[in-house]
Design a protein around this motif. Structure first.
Motif, PDB file in Angstrom:
ATOM      1  N   ASN A  94       0.771  -1.280  -0.136  1.00 40.60           N
ATOM      2  CA  ASN A  94      -0.020  -0.008   0.162  1.00 40.60           C
ATOM      3  C   ASN A  94       0.808   1.252   0.032  1.00 40.60           C
ATOM      4  N   PHE A  95       1.874   1.199   0.728  1.00 41.61           N
ATOM      5  CA  PHE A  95       3.112   2.364   0.849  1.00 41.61           C
ATOM      6  C   PHE A  95       3.352   2.590  -0.674  1.00 41.61           C
ATOM      7  N   TYR A  96       3.545   1.927  -1.401  1.00 43.23           N
ATOM      8  CA  TYR A  96       4.281   2.014  -2.671  1.00 43.23           C
ATOM      9  C   TYR A  96       2.883   2.074  -3.769  1.00 43.23           C
ATOM     10  N   GLN A  97       1.780   2.209  -3.331  1.00 45.54           N
ATOM     11  CA  GLN A  97       0.623   2.282  -4.182  1.00 45.54           C
ATOM     12  C   GLN A  97       0.323   1.029  -5.112  1.00 45.54           C
ATOM     13  N   ILE A  98       0.668  -0.102  -4.644  1.00 43.85           N
ATOM     14  CA  ILE A  98       0.486  -1.415  -5.519  1.00 43.85           C
ATOM     15  C   ILE A  98      -0.773  -1.833  -5.103  1.00 43.85           C
ATOM     16  N   LYS A  99      -1.765  -1.799  -6.115  1.00 42.14           N
ATOM     17  CA  LYS A  99      -3.048  -2.341  -5.887  1.00 42.14           C
ATOM     18  C   LYS A  99      -3.088  -3.907  -5.906  1.00 42.14           C
ATOM     19  N   VAL A 100      -3.751  -4.365  -4.767  1.00 45.49           N
ATOM     20  CA  VAL A 100      -3.612  -5.864  -4.771  1.00 45.49           C
ATOM     21  C   VAL A 100      -5.113  -6.488  -4.001  1.00 45.49           C
ATOM     22  N   ASP A 101      -5.421  -7.713  -4.203  1.00 44.67           N
ATOM     23  CA  ASP A 101      -6.832  -8.286  -3.814  1.00 44.67           C
ATOM     24  C   ASP A 101      -6.073  -9.104  -2.703  1.00 44.67           C
ATOM     25  N   VAL A 102      -6.869  -9.451  -1.548  1.00 43.65           N
ATOM     26  CA  VAL A 102      -6.554 -10.096  -0.477  1.00 43.65           C
ATOM     27  C   VAL A 102      -7.605 -11.251  -0.280  1.00 43.65           C
ATOM     28  N   PHE A 103      -6.918 -12.304  -0.085  1.00 38.56           N
ATOM     29  CA  PHE A 103      -7.707 -13.410   0.372  1.00 38.56           C
ATOM     30  C   PHE A 103      -7.405 -14.272   1.385  1.00 38.56           C
ATOM     31  N   ASN A 104      -8.416 -14.880   2.054  1.00 37.82           N
ATOM     32  CA  ASN A 104      -7.937 -15.639   3.208  1.00 37.82           C
ATOM     33  C   ASN A 104      -7.153 -14.839   4.357  1.00 37.82           C
TER      34      ASN A 104
END
Length: 456
Positions: free
Chosen positions: A129-139
């Motif tokens: 998030n700090f490097y503004q990288i979009k991710v989806d989180v599972f589990n």
């Protein structure tokens, strides 16, 4: 000599990124996880016998090297903590049994995370998030459940981590982040208003007329609107999370569930309808639903309320979990749809209609994509935009031109290497990294990284 850190590895990632924790999986989401370009897993994750639940792909493994972490030697390994951090105190011992170098963080997450003893999952997500990288989180569920591969979870980490993760701007948690089913089973049993279908009332009042279309209604309640639309020769799919409402839906094509069920849904539709629903979701889940709607539905017609609900849940909680201005809602939905806003039928209510910007709907999206590419300066910016829109082959051609014309800076080479990683183009990936090494001959960490890639 410039070291490579976990931070550098994360900044190279391109395409769609899934971060998969080890909590129990409520849905069989393996196929969905494997559809991502890059999958990051943690510590002693397991695949065998759990493929349907968690998938098979692992591009990066996040480890701290703690005493109970096993050596897998199956992927690039990153540690979200600094090498000097307490969490990395056993890392040197762990590395003795490892074929690969473990990259550690340059930024100390402890200086920024207001939670004592953060987990590796929280630390990694904060870095992304700090490097503004979009991710989806599972589990991820805040340590509420045991690991999906069994065994009780004994943790010293805080359950408040989950709320912190939900507040990260570039992270979407693909999960039901609130107990909607239990809440709305209760609401249906207590509040007689929920026996009425507000969506059908608003649809008729506005004089909408949709026929001979494929429609997805999200939050169907008792199903009256879905049945009405079905009677107009539409092919309707009704989504409803509550048991009470779901049992009342008369049409056959219905799905029990919320945002995760929508993310698993593969059918295409002409319309996404949702009346008096989105404000009842958490901000995370509202964005998840809107984003997934853009993947499966060409057009959107929804209402949002910008005031608190007049009804309360069993703990006295307001049923509108997201109370924001219409400007906030418009900004959110505009990430995924081209939208128009009009006043609603009740105070502080609005209608929002939109057209999907997702590449699944090529006719409209290609025009926007070509217009956007034409407005960008330089082949590098055009190539990066194509990568962001999953146009990997076109992006690759532009990067190849840059390399052949000897116009490739270190930044371009790093971006090109990230694309080669997505495309599993090992030959050009190594070529890009060797060119970087030629430009930076004293970078020993870079050499180690290339050697790791070559082994894989």
């Amino acid at each position: 000599m410039r070291k490579l850190y976990t931070d550098d590895i994360l900044k190279m990632l391109q395409g769609r990124i899934a971060v998969v924790g080890n909590a129990s999986a409520e849905y069989e989401i393996g196929e969905l996880i494997d559809s991502y370009d890059c999958v990051i897993r943690f510590n002693n994750y397991e695949i065998a016998e759990y493929e349907k639940r968690v998938g098979t792909k692992c591009n990066i493994r996040c480890v701290t090297g703690w005493y109970d972490v096993k050596n897998y030697n199956d992927a690039i390994e990153v540690n979200p903590f600094c090498r000097e951090a307490m969490e990395s105190s056993n890392l040197s011992n762990y590395e003795q049994g490892n074929e690969f170098f473990v990259y550690t963080a340059q930024v100390d997450v402890h200086d920024f995370i207001p939670i004592k003893n953060p987990s590796a999952g929280l630390a990694l997500l904060w870095l992304l998030n700090f490097y503004q990288i979009k991710v989806d989180v599972f589990n991820f569920d805040g340590f509420k459940t045991q690991h999906y591969f069994g065994g009780e979870v004994e943790t010293t980490h805080s359950a408040s981590e989950f709320e912190f993760i939900l507040g990260l701007n570039h992270v979407i948690v693909v999960a039901e982040t609130y107990p909607y089913k239990e809440l709305y089973n209760y609401v249906h049993s207590i509040h007689s208003d929920y026996d009425e279908n507000v969506g059908l009332m608003m649809y008729k009042k506005r004089g909408f007329s949709i026929a001979n279309k494929r429609i997805l209604e999200f939050g169907s309640g008792n199903g009256d609107l879905a049945s009405f639309l079905h009677g107009k020769n539409n092919l309707v799919t009704a989504f409803e999370v509550s048991d009470t409402g779901f049992e009342k839906i008369k049409i056959n094509n219905k799905v029990k569930g919320g945002g995760v069920a929508l993310a698993l849904h593969k059918e295409r539709h002409d319309y996404f309808l949702s009346f008096d629903v989105l404000e009842h979701l958490t901000k995370n889940d509202a964005e998840l639903v809107i984003r997934e709607a853009a993947k499966t539905c060409r057009q959107l017609l929804v209402t949002v309320s910008t005031r608190p609900s007049g009804l309360l849940g069993p703990a006295g909680e307001n049923l509108h979990l997201t109370v924001e201005s219409i400007e906030w809602w418009k900004s959110l939905i505009e990430k995924y749809f081209c939208v128009e806003v009009s006043d609603g039928d009740f105070p502080e209510q609005y209608y929002i209609c939109g057209w999907s910007l997702h590449s699944n709907f090529i006719g409209f999206d290609e025009l926007l994509l070509e217009d956007r590419i034409a407005s960008l300066d330089g082949l590098h910016e055009k190539a990066k935009y194509l990568v962001e829109n999953n146009c990997f082959e076109r992006a690759n051609r532009l990067f190849e031109i840059l390399v052949q014309m000897d116009l490739s800076s270190d930044l371009i080479l790093r971006d090109y290497a990230g694309l080669c990683l997505i495309r599993q183009d090992l030959k050009n990936l190594l070529s890009a990294w060797f060119e970087l090494l030629k430009n930076n001959p004293d970078d020993g960490e870079l050499l180690l990284f290339i050697q790791d890639l070559a082994r894989q």
